[in-house]
Design a protein around this motif. Structure first.
Motif, PDB file in Angstrom:
ATOM      1  N   MET A  58      47.530  50.980  34.003  1.00  0.00           N
ATOM      2  CA  MET A  58      48.293  49.862  34.540  1.00  0.00           C
ATOM      3  C   MET A  58      47.866  48.584  33.845  1.00  0.00           C
ATOM      4  O   MET A  58      46.691  48.347  33.640  1.00  0.00           O
ATOM      5  CB  MET A  58      48.031  49.745  36.037  1.00  0.00           C
ATOM      6  CG  MET A  58      48.620  48.486  36.635  1.00  0.00           C
ATOM      7  SD  MET A  58      48.351  48.414  38.386  1.00  0.00           S
ATOM      8  CE  MET A  58      49.523  47.150  38.782  1.00  0.00           C
ATOM      9  N   VAL A  69      44.406  50.245  45.197  1.00  0.00           N
ATOM     10  CA  VAL A  69      44.461  50.224  43.732  1.00  0.00           C
ATOM     11  C   VAL A  69      43.075  50.144  43.087  1.00  0.00           C
ATOM     12  O   VAL A  69      42.955  49.988  41.877  1.00  0.00           O
ATOM     13  CB  VAL A  69      45.358  49.071  43.206  1.00  0.00           C
ATOM     14  CG1 VAL A  69      46.781  49.258  43.684  1.00  0.00           C
ATOM     15  CG2 VAL A  69      44.803  47.714  43.614  1.00  0.00           C
ATOM     16  N   ARG A  70      42.062  50.272  43.880  1.00  0.00           N
ATOM     17  CA  ARG A  70      40.702  50.213  43.338  1.00  0.00           C
ATOM     18  C   ARG A  70      40.355  51.501  42.593  1.00  0.00           C
ATOM     19  O   ARG A  70      40.995  52.532  42.769  1.00  0.00           O
ATOM     20  CB  ARG A  70      39.691  49.986  44.470  1.00  0.00           C
ATOM     21  CG  ARG A  70      39.833  48.616  45.086  1.00  0.00           C
ATOM     22  CD  ARG A  70      38.834  48.394  46.190  1.00  0.00           C
ATOM     23  NE  ARG A  70      39.163  47.151  46.882  1.00  0.00           N
ATOM     24  CZ  ARG A  70      38.733  46.852  48.082  1.00  0.00           C
ATOM     25  NH1 ARG A  70      37.942  47.684  48.738  1.00  0.00           N
ATOM     26  NH2 ARG A  70      39.077  45.711  48.634  1.00  0.00           N
ATOM     27  N   SER A  71      39.327  51.419  41.745  1.00  0.00           N
ATOM     28  CA  SER A  71      38.814  52.559  40.978  1.00  0.00           C
ATOM     29  C   SER A  71      39.840  53.114  39.996  1.00  0.00           C
ATOM     30  O   SER A  71      39.856  54.317  39.707  1.00  0.00           O
ATOM     31  CB  SER A  71      38.319  53.674  41.916  1.00  0.00           C
ATOM     32  OG  SER A  71      37.274  53.186  42.736  1.00  0.00           O
ATOM     33  N   ARG A  72      40.688  52.238  39.468  1.00  0.00           N
ATOM     34  CA  ARG A  72      41.674  52.635  38.461  1.00  0.00           C
ATOM     35  C   ARG A  72      41.486  51.861  37.159  1.00  0.00           C
ATOM     36  O   ARG A  72      42.356  51.891  36.300  1.00  0.00           O
ATOM     37  CB  ARG A  72      43.089  52.382  38.985  1.00  0.00           C
ATOM     38  CG  ARG A  72      43.462  53.204  40.183  1.00  0.00           C
ATOM     39  CD  ARG A  72      44.887  52.931  40.586  1.00  0.00           C
ATOM     40  NE  ARG A  72      45.227  53.657  41.791  1.00  0.00           N
ATOM     41  CZ  ARG A  72      46.406  53.635  42.345  1.00  0.00           C
ATOM     42  NH1 ARG A  72      47.387  52.928  41.800  1.00  0.00           N
ATOM     43  NH2 ARG A  72      46.645  54.304  43.445  1.00  0.00           N
ATOM     44  N   GLY A  73      40.394  51.126  37.043  1.00  0.00           N
ATOM     45  CA  GLY A  73      40.147  50.359  35.823  1.00  0.00           C
ATOM     46  C   GLY A  73      40.789  48.985  35.813  1.00  0.00           C
ATOM     47  O   GLY A  73      40.699  48.258  34.825  1.00  0.00           O
ATOM     48  N   ILE A  74      41.430  48.605  36.905  1.00  0.00           N
ATOM     49  CA  ILE A  74      42.122  47.319  36.954  1.00  0.00           C
ATOM     50  C   ILE A  74      41.136  46.163  36.913  1.00  0.00           C
ATOM     51  O   ILE A  74      41.351  45.180  36.196  1.00  0.00           O
ATOM     52  CB  ILE A  74      43.047  47.244  38.184  1.00  0.00           C
ATOM     53  CG1 ILE A  74      44.145  48.303  38.073  1.00  0.00           C
ATOM     54  CG2 ILE A  74      43.647  45.844  38.326  1.00  0.00           C
ATOM     55  CD1 ILE A  74      44.969  48.487  39.336  1.00  0.00           C
ATOM     56  N   THR A 113      38.220  46.037  35.569  1.00  0.00           N
ATOM     57  CA  THR A 113      37.721  45.937  34.194  1.00  0.00           C
ATOM     58  C   THR A 113      38.740  45.216  33.321  1.00  0.00           C
ATOM     59  O   THR A 113      38.396  44.299  32.564  1.00  0.00           O
ATOM     60  CB  THR A 113      37.426  47.335  33.620  1.00  0.00           C
ATOM     61  OG1 THR A 113      36.333  47.898  34.350  1.00  0.00           O
ATOM     62  CG2 THR A 113      37.077  47.279  32.148  1.00  0.00           C
ATOM     63  N   GLU A 114      39.984  45.608  33.438  1.00  0.00           N
ATOM     64  CA  GLU A 114      41.040  44.975  32.655  1.00  0.00           C
ATOM     65  C   GLU A 114      41.164  43.483  32.993  1.00  0.00           C
ATOM     66  O   GLU A 114      41.347  42.647  32.111  1.00  0.00           O
ATOM     67  CB  GLU A 114      42.355  45.691  32.923  1.00  0.00           C
ATOM     68  CG  GLU A 114      43.444  45.353  31.946  1.00  0.00           C
ATOM     69  CD  GLU A 114      44.689  46.201  32.166  1.00  0.00           C
ATOM     70  OE1 GLU A 114      45.767  45.693  31.859  1.00  0.00           O
ATOM     71  OE2 GLU A 114      44.569  47.351  32.643  1.00  0.00           O
TER      72      GLU A 114
END
Length: 149
Positions: free
Chosen positions: A1, A91-96, A98-99
Motif C-alpha cells: 500500500m 492497518v497496522r503491521s503492513r509496513g505502512i 515504515t513507508e
C-alpha cells in the motif's frame, strides 16, 4: 500500500481530531477535547513550528503523523521531531508506518531539515524496531530531559 501523506489544513481538523482522540484514548493520555484542539488547530492553520499529515486517502485517512521543528546550531539548521504517529489498528503491521517514516524523511530533508528525532517509550519494542529499521539510533551522548510549566 502506498502511504500517501497529505499535509493537513483547516478542512482536515475534524478527521485529524478524531484520529488523535482515538490515539490518545488508546495510549491512556488524559486530554480534554479543548486541550487536543489547542494542540492541533495551530498545526492545520499553518503555525511554523510543526505540521500534521494525514496518512492515506484525504477523504478517509487511516492515520496521522505530527512533526515539530526546532533550530540547532550544532546540527546546522532545522531539526524535526516526530511528536505523534498513529495508524488505525486494522492497518497496522503492513509496513505502512515504515513507508510513512521514510516518506516524511524525504519530504523534510528536501525542505532543509537536517535531522529527524523521535522519543520512544523504553518498553515499546515494536516502535523501537520500527525506528531502528529506518536508521534512527540512540544518542548515547545526550539525555532527553524535560520540565513542564
Amino acid at each position: 500500500m502506498k502511504a500517501a501523506l497529505h499535509l493537513a489544513g483547516p478542512d482536515d481538523l475534524g478527521a485529524l481530531t478524531s484520529l488523535a482522540r482515538t490515539f490518545h484514548t488508546e495510549e491512556g493520555a488524559d486530554m480534554t477535547d479543548e486541550d487536543r484542539d489547542a494542540g492541533l488547530r495551530p498545526l492545520v492553520e499553518g503555525i511554523p513550528h510543526g505540521a500534521a499529515y494525514l496518512i492515506g486517502p484525504a477523504r478517509a485517512p487511516i492515520g496521522y503523523i505530527v512533526v515539530t521543528f526546532a533550530w540547532s546550531v550544532q546540527r546546522g539548521g532545522m531539526e524535526g521531531y516526530i511528536d505523534e504517529i498513529y495508524l488505525r489498528p486494522a492497518v497496522r503491521s503492513r509496513g505502512i508506518a515504515t513507508e510513512v517514516v521514510q516518506t516524511l524523511g524525504k519530504v523534510l530533508s528536501g525542505a532543509g531539515v537536517t535531522t529527524l528525532h523521535v522519543r520512544v517509550d523504553f518498553q515499546n519494542e515494536k516502535a523501537r524496531r520500527l525506528y531502528a529499521r529506518n536508521g534512527f539510533e540512540p544518542d548515547d551522548r545526550r539525555a532527553f530531559l524535560s520540565r513542564e510549566f
